[in-house]
Design an enzyme around this catalytic site. Sequence first.
Site, PDB file in Angstrom:
ATOM      1  N   HIS A 376       0.831  -1.214   0.000  1.00  0.00           N
ATOM      2  CA  HIS A 376       0.000   0.000   0.000  1.00  0.00           C
ATOM      3  C   HIS A 376       0.863   1.260   0.000  1.00  0.00           C
ATOM      4  O   HIS A 376       0.588   2.221  -0.696  1.00  0.00           O
ATOM      5  CB  HIS A 376      -0.889   0.040   1.237  1.00  0.00           C
ATOM      6  CG  HIS A 376      -1.896  -1.049   1.264  1.00  0.00           C
ATOM      7  ND1 HIS A 376      -2.789  -1.242   0.243  1.00  0.00           N
ATOM      8  CD2 HIS A 376      -2.163  -2.003   2.174  1.00  0.00           C
ATOM      9  CE1 HIS A 376      -3.540  -2.273   0.530  1.00  0.00           C
ATOM     10  NE2 HIS A 376      -3.195  -2.763   1.692  1.00  0.00           N
ATOM     11  N   GLU A 618       8.900 -10.654 -27.641  1.00  0.00           N
ATOM     12  CA  GLU A 618       9.512 -10.968 -26.350  1.00  0.00           C
ATOM     13  C   GLU A 618      10.268 -12.290 -26.402  1.00  0.00           C
ATOM     14  O   GLU A 618      10.963 -12.657 -25.465  1.00  0.00           O
ATOM     15  CB  GLU A 618       8.426 -11.116 -25.267  1.00  0.00           C
ATOM     16  CG  GLU A 618       7.531  -9.917 -25.134  1.00  0.00           C
ATOM     17  CD  GLU A 618       6.441 -10.132 -24.100  1.00  0.00           C
ATOM     18  OE1 GLU A 618       6.635  -9.676 -22.973  1.00  0.00           O
ATOM     19  OE2 GLU A 618       5.394 -10.716 -24.426  1.00  0.00           O
ATOM     20  N   ASP A 642      11.133  -9.422 -21.010  1.00  0.00           N
ATOM     21  CA  ASP A 642      11.119 -10.858 -21.279  1.00  0.00           C
ATOM     22  C   ASP A 642      12.144 -11.230 -22.339  1.00  0.00           C
ATOM     23  O   ASP A 642      12.775 -12.278 -22.251  1.00  0.00           O
ATOM     24  CB  ASP A 642       9.720 -11.300 -21.726  1.00  0.00           C
ATOM     25  CG  ASP A 642       8.836 -11.588 -20.521  1.00  0.00           C
ATOM     26  OD1 ASP A 642       9.320 -12.264 -19.597  1.00  0.00           O
ATOM     27  OD2 ASP A 642       7.681 -11.125 -20.501  1.00  0.00           O
ATOM     28  N   CYS A 689       8.699  -1.236 -24.969  1.00  0.00           N
ATOM     29  CA  CYS A 689       7.995  -0.930 -23.717  1.00  0.00           C
ATOM     30  C   CYS A 689       8.575  -1.659 -22.518  1.00  0.00           C
ATOM     31  O   CYS A 689       7.949  -1.732 -21.473  1.00  0.00           O
ATOM     32  CB  CYS A 689       6.506  -1.227 -23.858  1.00  0.00           C
ATOM     33  SG  CYS A 689       6.160  -2.938 -24.279  1.00  0.00           S
TER      34      CYS A 689
HETATM   35  C1  PEP Z   1       8.292  -6.952 -21.283  1.00  0.00           C
HETATM   36  O1  PEP Z   1       8.369  -8.185 -21.183  1.00  0.00           O
HETATM   37  O2  PEP Z   1       9.225  -6.229 -21.635  1.00  0.00           O
HETATM   38  C2  PEP Z   1       7.043  -6.257 -20.916  1.00  0.00           C
HETATM   39  C3  PEP Z   1       6.895  -4.975 -21.144  1.00  0.00           C
HETATM   40  O3  PEP Z   1       6.076  -6.990 -20.342  1.00  0.00           O
HETATM   41  P1  PEP Z   1       6.043  -7.446 -18.811  1.00  0.00           P
HETATM   42  O4  PEP Z   1       7.131  -6.718 -18.078  1.00  0.00           O
HETATM   43  O5  PEP Z   1       4.679  -7.120 -18.343  1.00  0.00           O
HETATM   44  O6  PEP Z   1       6.301  -8.919 -18.937  1.00  0.00           O
HETATM   45 MG    MG Z   2       6.630  -9.426 -20.973  1.00  0.00          MG
END
Ligand code: PEP
Ligand code: MG
Length: 763
Positions: A376, A618, A642, A689
Site C-alpha cells: 500500500h 519478447e 522478457d 515498452c
Molecule cells: C516486457 O516483457 O518487456 C514487458 C513490457 O512486459 P512485462 O514486463 O509485463 O512482462
Molecule cells: Mg513481458
Amino acid sequence: LILHSHDLQETLDNIVALVSKRMNSEVCSIYLLDDDGETLRLHATKGLARASVGSITMNVSEGLTGLVVEQRSVVSLENAQEHPRYKYFKESGEERYHSFLGIPMFERKSPVGVIVVQHRDPRSYTPTEISTLSTIAYQIASIVINAKLLDSIRCKDEERARLEQQLKKMHPVDVALTAEKSAAADKPAAFVGTAVSPGFATGGIYLLNRRNPLRASIVETALPPEEELHRLTMALEKARIQTIYMEKRVAERLSEEDAAIFHTHLMILEDRGFIAKIHDLVAREFGAARAVQEVVCHYIDAFSNMTDPYLQSRSADMEDIGRRIIDALDGNDAAAPQLLEKRLLVAAEILPSDLAILDLDNVLGIVTERGDVNSHAAIISRSLGIPAVVGVDGLLRSLSLKDEMIIDGNSGHIYINPVKSIKVEYERLNKDYSTRREELEGLASTPAITRDGYRISLKANIGLISDIRMAAANGAEGGGLYRTEFPFMARRQFPDRNEQQLIYSRILDGFPGQQVTFRTLDIGGDKALPYFDHPQEDNPFMGWRAIRIFLERRDIFKDQLAAIMIASAGRSSRIMFPMISGVDELLLIRAIVDEVKDELTAAGVQFNPAVPLGIMIEIPAAVQTAPLLAKHADFISIGTNDLIQYTLAADRNNAKVKNYYNPYHPAILHSIRQVAAAAASAKIPVSLCGEMASDPLSALLLAGMGISELSMASPAIPFVKQAICGTTMAAAQKVAADVLQLSGCEEVAAYLKDAGLELGIVC
Ligand code: PEP
Ligand code: MG
C-alpha cells in the site's frame, strides 16, 4: 452471503443450496481438508444424504474429489462412474448421479477443499459453468480461511490464561519500549530498505503507531450493562457502516484490490463469537470500550503469536477494527489522527483504512517497516509522487517522535538524526533534484523532438488507475502499454465483459485525445490470478502463459477483445498480444478478432472495428521471424523485460543471475536492431515498452536504431525527454552504429556513458 456469514456451517449450507439451484444440479457439496492436509471431509451438501455430512471422509489419494486436490485442477466428467478413481460411498446415495464437476479451492496456492457439482443425467460442463464455479470456489475459500482464523481463536480458550498473562506483561514492555526510544533519541542511525518511489525528503516524523492508542487506558463508564450493551450495538453498526464507506472510498481513490480487505473487516464485525466475547465482558460490568479493548487485544496477541506471517499480519487488521469500534463508542468520527503539518509518515505498514482516512496532502515521504514494491505504501507514494522506502526492518524500535529523518527514495537509505555532513549533502542533492524536476516539469507539455527535428513519442506504462494521474503529470503522450492483468488481479473473479468495458473506458477517459495500447491478459509465468486454476509447472516462464492460455480459453479471450473494442468506440486504442512466437498464432488471433467483430455486429453493439492489432516481441523466435510477423501485424512493440530473459537464458527475477541479465548484451541490441529494420521495411510503427526504455542513455541508442516510440514508467518520461531533446538524430544514429560494433556489455556501458557526457545527458 459473504458479508452476513456469522458462522461457517450456516454459510456453507447456504452456498450449496444457492449453487445447486443456480446450476440446476441435483447435488452440490463442499469438502474441506482437515488439518492433517490429507483428509477431505464432507462439510455441506445439497442432494447427498444429510447424515453423511461430517462422516464422509477420504484421503486425497482416493476418489474423484481426492483427484481434484491431488491434481490441483478441475475434474469434469460426463460419466463419473466410469472413471477409475470413482469411489462409492454407500451412505451418500450418490450412485444416482452421473456427471461430476469438482473445483479445487485454494488459500495462497495450498488446497483447502473442493466444491463438487453432480447431475443425474450424463452431461458435459461448459467452460462458462467451469469458470463460474471456479469464481465461487475462490469466494468460498476466502470465507473458509476467515472462518478458520476466527475459529482458531475460539478454539484456543485453553491458551487463554497464558495469553492473558502475556497481555499483562505487554504493558510494561510498551513502557520499556518508550524508554528505549527516548534513550535512542537524537542518536544518529542509518537503515536501508527498498526504494519504491524516487526523490528525497527531510523533516520531522509522524509515527503511525497503532499499538498505543488501542492499548491506552480507558476510563470505565459507570453506566449499567444494558445501556453499555446498547451503546455497543450502536457502535458496531456504526463501525460496519464506516467500513463499507472506507471500502468504497479506497476503491475509488486507489484500486479494488486495496479495498477488498474491508470484506474481512466486515466479517469480523459480524462474527458471533467476537461479539459474544464483548457482550460477556459488558455483562461482567466492563464498560463497552474496555470490553472491546480487552477482546481485541486478546485477538491481536493470538494472531501475533502465530508463526504464519500471513496470519500475523491479521493482527494489524484486528487493531484497525478495534480502533474503529472504540472511536465509534467515543463518538469520535475522525478515526485517524490529523496530520497538521508536513512531515514524513513512518509506520510498520500502511493499512487500507489509512488510505481511506489520512490526510495525505501533508505527507512529505513514507517509510514502512514491512512491504515491497506492491505494498500500500508503495502504491500511494507513487500515485502522490512522493519519495518512499519500504521494508526497513527494525526502524520503529529506533525512532522517537522527536527524531528528524532523511528519506532517500532513490537509493533506499534512511538516516535518523543525521550528522551535519550528511544533512548538508542531502540538502545539496535535494536542491539539485528539485531544480532538475522543475526544469523537467517545464518540459511536460513539449514533445520529445531531437534538435534536428525527429520526434520520438514517449508514452506511459500503466496498470493501476492511479498511474493515469502520474502519466498526465509527467507529460506522457498516451498509454503505450496498459497491462490489463492488473484489474484482473485485483478482483476475486474474472470481470465479465461489461465490467471490463467500464474499466477500459475509465482508462481511455484518463488519456483524452490520446491513444492507449491495451495488452491482452499476460498471466502465467510469475503472474497468477488467484481464482484461475493454473496447473503446476516445472518451468512456468516457458509454460502455459499469456496468449498460450487464451488461445485455449477462447471464452475469456473473446470477452476481453469485445470489451476493448466496445470501450474504444469513437476513441483511439490499439490491441497488443503478448508472448507471440510465430505467424500461425497471429493468424489465429486475427481470425478470432474477426469472429468477435461479427458477433458484435450481429448483436448490434457499437464498437470500434478499426482498432490496430499488434504484437509484442519478447521471444527470440519472434525476433528471427520479425519480417514475417510484420506482414500480418499493424504494429510491433519490443518487450525487452522478457526478451532479455529468454535470449540470455537468465531469469528476470533471479538475483543469482542478475549479472547475466543485461540489456546491453550485443545479442539484445542486435535483436532490437533487427526488429526495428523489419518494422521499417513493412512500414509499421515499432515501439519498445520494457524497462530499458526508461534509461536516458538507452533511449538515445534506441532512437538511433529507429525505435520511434518508447513506453515507460511515467516518472522516467521527463528524464528521457531531456535526453532526446538535447541531442540530434544524427548523433543518436552514430551512437547506435558504434555500439552495434562492440562485443561486450561493459564496453557498451562505457561507450554510452562517455557519449552521454559528451552530449550532456544526465542520468
Ligand atoms: C516486457 O516483457 O518487456 C514487458 C513490457 O512486459 P512485462 O514486463 O509485463 O512482462
Ligand atoms: Mg513481458
